[in-house]
Design a protein around this motif. Structure first.
Motif, mmCIF file in Angstrom:
data_model
loop_
_atom_site.group_PDB
_atom_site.id
_atom_site.type_symbol
_atom_site.label_atom_id
_atom_site.label_comp_id
_atom_site.label_asym_id
_atom_site.label_seq_id
_atom_site.Cartn_x
_atom_site.Cartn_y
_atom_site.Cartn_z
ATOM 1 N N LEU A 71 53.739 1.170 48.064
ATOM 2 C CA LEU A 71 53.680 1.016 46.504
ATOM 3 C C LEU A 71 52.284 0.995 45.761
ATOM 4 C CD1 LEU A 71 57.142 -0.821 45.863
ATOM 5 C CD2 LEU A 71 56.621 1.568 45.451
ATOM 6 N N ASP A 88 49.581 1.913 46.939
ATOM 7 C CA ASP A 88 48.574 2.973 47.459
ATOM 8 C C ASP A 88 47.295 3.064 48.640
ATOM 9 O OD1 ASP A 88 48.066 5.986 48.365
ATOM 10 O OD2 ASP A 88 46.675 6.042 45.749
ATOM 11 N N PHE A 142 65.680 11.387 48.811
ATOM 12 C CA PHE A 142 66.047 11.242 47.355
ATOM 13 C C PHE A 142 64.343 12.239 47.110
ATOM 14 C CE2 PHE A 142 66.888 6.224 48.004
ATOM 15 C CZ PHE A 142 68.376 7.025 46.737
ATOM 16 N N ASP A 143 63.961 13.001 46.093
ATOM 17 C CA ASP A 143 62.919 14.059 45.528
ATOM 18 C C ASP A 143 61.686 13.201 45.544
ATOM 19 O OD1 ASP A 143 64.554 15.680 44.959
ATOM 20 O OD2 ASP A 143 65.060 15.034 43.130
ATOM 21 N N LYS A 144 62.375 11.783 45.201
ATOM 22 C CA LYS A 144 60.482 10.995 44.987
ATOM 23 C C LYS A 144 60.263 10.012 46.673
ATOM 24 C CE LYS A 144 60.109 11.698 40.820
ATOM 25 N NZ LYS A 144 59.055 12.284 39.995
ATOM 26 N N GLU A 145 59.131 10.678 47.162
ATOM 27 C CA GLU A 145 58.382 9.646 48.058
ATOM 28 C C GLU A 145 58.925 8.305 48.248
ATOM 29 O OE1 GLU A 145 55.451 9.614 51.560
ATOM 30 O OE2 GLU A 145 54.851 11.193 49.940
ATOM 31 N N TRP A 146 58.174 7.622 47.179
ATOM 32 C CA TRP A 146 58.206 6.177 47.138
ATOM 33 C C TRP A 146 59.760 5.419 47.504
ATOM 34 C CZ3 TRP A 146 61.285 3.876 43.532
ATOM 35 C CH2 TRP A 146 61.138 4.621 42.077
ATOM 36 N N ALA A 147 60.898 6.613 46.508
ATOM 37 C CA ALA A 147 62.210 5.937 46.611
ATOM 38 C C ALA A 147 62.580 5.557 47.706
ATOM 39 C CB ALA A 147 62.493 6.783 45.397
ATOM 40 N N ARG A 148 62.218 6.975 48.975
ATOM 41 C CA ARG A 148 62.528 7.321 50.322
ATOM 42 C C ARG A 148 61.806 5.949 51.064
ATOM 43 N NH1 ARG A 148 61.425 12.993 49.376
ATOM 44 N NH2 ARG A 148 59.460 12.345 50.860
#
Length: 96
Positions: A34, A36, A64-70
């Motif tokens: 998160l 980076d 999920f569409d957002k990589e951070w959420a995955r």
């Protein structure tokens, strides 16, 4: 306290500590991702490799569409499971 009771208590502490350490490593990877963190850094690489191995079964579980959420959900699920299972086993050992 009997020897058997003392051994069970020691074993329960070791299991709980192991669960905490595994969850910490996974949590550290989530934070590094998160923030980076530099993927070329050795600490970041080792943390990622270890967390990925620990979360092999869950790191790509969500789409999920957002990589951070995955990353948060997939790796976070593994951390929670390690904590829950490790502390549940430790609690059962303490009762006996």
């Amino acid at each position: 306290m009997t020897t058997l009771s003392r051994n069970a208590s020691t074993a329960s502490r070791v299991i709980a500590l192991a669960a905490d350490i595994l969850a910490f490593i996974i949590g550290l990877w989530i934070v590094l991702y998160l923030l980076d963190a530099n993927p070329g850094n050795d600490l970041v690489q080792v943390t990622h490799d270890t967390a990925r191995w620990l979360a092999t079964w869950s790191h790509d579980l969500f789409t999920f569409d957002k990589e951070w959420a995955r990353v948060v959900c997939g790796y976070g699920l593994a951390a929670v499971v390690y904590l829950f299972v490790g502390h549940a086993i430790a609690g059962r050992l303490r009762k006996h």
